[in-house]
Design an enzyme around this catalytic site. Structure first.
Site, mmCIF file in Angstrom:
data_model
loop_
_atom_site.group_PDB
_atom_site.id
_atom_site.type_symbol
_atom_site.label_atom_id
_atom_site.label_comp_id
_atom_site.label_asym_id
_atom_site.label_seq_id
_atom_site.Cartn_x
_atom_site.Cartn_y
_atom_site.Cartn_z
ATOM 1 N N SER A 220 22.919 49.139 101.828
ATOM 2 C CA SER A 220 24.226 48.538 101.591
ATOM 3 C C SER A 220 24.150 47.659 100.348
ATOM 4 C CB SER A 220 24.691 47.739 102.813
ATOM 5 O OG SER A 220 23.718 46.796 103.208
ATOM 6 N N GLY A 222 26.865 45.624 99.129
ATOM 7 C CA GLY A 222 27.974 44.677 99.047
ATOM 8 C C GLY A 222 29.208 45.321 98.436
ATOM 9 N N ALA A 223 29.801 44.648 97.451
ATOM 10 C CA ALA A 223 31.020 45.154 96.815
ATOM 11 C C ALA A 223 30.784 46.445 96.049
ATOM 12 C CB ALA A 223 31.584 44.093 95.873
ATOM 13 N N GLY A 225 29.347 49.053 97.309
ATOM 14 C CA GLY A 225 29.297 50.158 98.256
ATOM 15 C C GLY A 225 27.957 50.325 98.932
ATOM 16 N N GLY A 251 27.109 44.653 107.190
ATOM 17 C CA GLY A 251 26.054 45.658 107.183
ATOM 18 C C GLY A 251 25.836 46.289 108.551
ATOM 19 N N ASP A 252 26.023 45.500 109.596
ATOM 20 C CA ASP A 252 25.902 46.018 110.963
ATOM 21 C C ASP A 252 27.009 47.034 111.242
ATOM 22 O OD1 ASP A 252 23.961 44.016 111.060
ATOM 23 O OD2 ASP A 252 25.347 42.588 111.969
#
Length: 314
Positions: A220, A222-223, A225, A251-252
């Site tokens: 992951s 963040g912004a 993708g 993220g979960d």
């Protein structure tokens, strides 16, 4: 069935502030209480999506009881291993611009007997499920190779294994050959021991992990993708820009979305990013429901090795 194991669950209190002023009295605009811990969050999102799941966790003291009480209305099946210590409480401060500050307690010490029971129940449940999902930090008393050991035992029981952790437990887990590794960019960078400023750097290191025995890696970003690296190919997915209310549990949610959609391939990646995007638009650590998730708004691309990740939120 997807079984989640959260050795260090928590009760998450989230306070929304106009802005955090260090050294001063800060007054919260709103406060919410959620069941927490990576595996707990994954189970919450899977339950909301209608995917059969069960959350395995140690629970102790009034906080542990409160955690179970909060999960009941969400319909999350829980298998709790009683412990002598008290389940931890975490505090999250969310500012108006989406900046999130977390204060996580270390958690209780788990005795050898309690750990043996947790391990035994994990293997019993894995034998009845498709995936065993090992999530989060490890409390005192749990060795760093706990997830690697669970991976071996779950594989012997016929289940696939996903690991979402950080630091030493993540590094040790790689040696166990999990079917899926799900770090964020910061966690992957720490694992690599070198900067990963470009998407090509991330992909190259994920290839090293796969060559060493890891099945696939979902990172992951963040912004920016998420990227999925598999033996059969590499894909990068980007979600729409949304107003960020809280990054806790995003993220979960992404991991839950990925598993809900099959746990492999670009369409599962699309769903993962849709879930992660929906999660940051929720208050506190509330998990998105299918109504909140919009995979059609996610673009799945071939990974561009020159795509910059500098400054990406993990």
């Amino acid at each position: 069935m997807i079984v989640t194991v959260t050795p260090n669950p928590s009760l998450d209190r989230t306070a929304r502030l106009a802005g955090l002023r260090r050294g001063e009295v800060n007054r919260a605009e709103a406060v919410r209480l959620d069941p927490g811990g990576k595996g707990v969050n994954v189970a919450r999102a899977l339950t909301a999506a209608g995917t059969p799941t069960v959350a395995l966790l140690p629970a102790g003291g009034p906080v542990g009881e409160r955690l179970a009480d909060l999960l009941a209305p969400e319909g999350v099946p829980v298998v709790a291993v009683p412990i002598a210590g008290s389940t931890r409480s975490n505090i999250t401060l969310v500012e108006a611009d989406g900046t999130t500050t977390k204060v996580n307690e270390p958690g209780p010490e788990i005795s050898a007997g309690e750990l043996a029971t947790l391990e035994r129940r994990a293997v019993e449940l894995a034998a009845r499920g498709e995936w065993l999902v090992c999530c989060g930090s490890l409390p005192a008393g749990v060795p760093d190779d706990f997830y690697a050991r669970l991976t071996k035992l779950a594989h012997e029981a016929g289940a696939k294994v996903a690991v979402d952790s950080s630091g030493a437990p993540l590094a040790a887990a790689c040696a166990g050959g999990p079917d899926l590794l799900k770090p964020n960019l910061d966690e992957l960078t720490e694992l690599a021991g070198r900067p990963l400023p470009l998407l090509g750097d991330v992909v190259a290191f994920c290839r090293e992990l796969i060559d060493s025995g890891v099945g696939r890696v979902l990172v992951s970003l963040g912004a920016r993708g998420a990227v999925l690296v598999e033996k059969t190919g590499t894909h990068h997915a980007l979600g729409p820009l949304v107003a960020v209310r809280s990054t806790v549990g995003a993220g979960d949610a992404a991991l839950a979305g990925f598993l809900h959609a099959g746990g492999t391939g670009p369409e599962a990646l699309r769903t993962a990013v849709a879930y992660g995007t929906a999660a940051v638009a929720q208050e506190g650590s509330r998990m998105p429901t299918p109504h909140d998730v919009h995979p059609d708004q996610v673009r799945v691309l071939e990974a561009d090795p020159t795509f910059t990740l500098s400054g990406a939120a993990a």
